[in-house]
Scaffold this motif. Sequence first.
Motif, short mmCIF file in Angstrom:
data_model
loop_
_atom_site.label_atom_id
_atom_site.label_comp_id
_atom_site.label_asym_id
_atom_site.label_seq_id
_atom_site.Cartn_x
_atom_site.Cartn_y
_atom_site.Cartn_z
N SER A 18 0.84 -1.21 0.00
CA SER A 18 0.00 0.00 0.00
C SER A 18 0.87 1.26 0.00
CB SER A 18 -0.91 0.01 1.23
OG SER A 18 -0.14 0.23 2.40
N SER A 20 0.63 3.85 1.84
CA SER A 20 1.00 4.30 3.18
C SER A 20 2.20 3.51 3.72
CB SER A 20 -0.18 4.20 4.15
OG SER A 20 -0.63 2.88 4.26
N GLU A 21 2.25 2.22 3.43
CA GLU A 21 3.37 1.40 3.89
C GLU A 21 4.67 1.78 3.17
OE1 GLU A 21 4.49 -3.31 4.61
OE2 GLU A 21 2.49 -2.77 3.91
N PHE A 23 5.35 4.71 1.66
CA PHE A 23 5.70 6.07 2.09
C PHE A 23 6.38 6.03 3.46
CE2 PHE A 23 4.72 10.06 4.24
CZ PHE A 23 5.13 10.99 3.30
N GLN A 24 5.79 5.30 4.40
CA GLN A 24 6.34 5.22 5.76
C GLN A 24 7.73 4.61 5.78
OE1 GLN A 24 4.84 6.77 8.17
NE2 GLN A 24 6.35 6.23 9.71
N PRO A 70 1.97 13.80 2.85
CA PRO A 70 1.72 12.40 3.20
C PRO A 70 1.21 11.55 2.03
CG PRO A 70 0.97 13.82 4.95
CD PRO A 70 1.35 14.72 3.81
N ASN A 71 1.88 10.41 1.85
CA ASN A 71 1.55 9.43 0.81
C ASN A 71 1.66 9.98 -0.61
OD1 ASN A 71 1.08 7.57 2.86
ND2 ASN A 71 -1.08 8.10 2.97
N THR A 97 2.24 0.37 -5.30
CA THR A 97 2.65 1.77 -5.29
C THR A 97 3.81 1.95 -6.25
OG1 THR A 97 2.03 1.93 -2.96
CG2 THR A 97 3.50 3.65 -3.82
#
Length: 154
Positions: A18, A20-21, A23-24, A70-71, A97
């Motif tokens: 994902s 978010s994963e 990006f983090q 973010p993201n 992604t």
Amino acid sequence: MEKSKLPTVECQMMIRKSISEVFQSFIDPAITTKFWFTKSSGQLEVGKTVTWEWEMYYVSSGIQVKEIIPNKKITIEWDDPTTTVDFEFTALTDNSTYVVIKNYGFSQTGDDLIEIIKNNTGGFTTVLDGLKAYLEFGIELNLIGDKFPHLGQK
């Protein structure tokens, strides 16, 4: 010279996780150290300067965090002479992604510019390869440590 005409390193990779994963994984050094640098003075936050270390090479770099959306995007400045790096994230599906890394703002010219573009292209490609292996398969390939074994510690 307008930004689009500046010499730019550009590397990209689809990661089957994902947005978010993915990006983090660049924000949180507990994750990033699994595929890129070995030590960090902290998480990326706008306006903050952190130090990234590659302990096997006895090298570190000061990272100035310029922008975080973010993201979507992370922008840093690093190195001496300073260049800009954009990490751009696009969700292809809920579980994939597309990451694009752009490095620009080089002061070198001629053969020196060709050399730095070649080195940075290889380096950022290696980072994305390591990211993919770690996030998709849980494998730490030690790509950065093995890239220049004659320079590192054993």
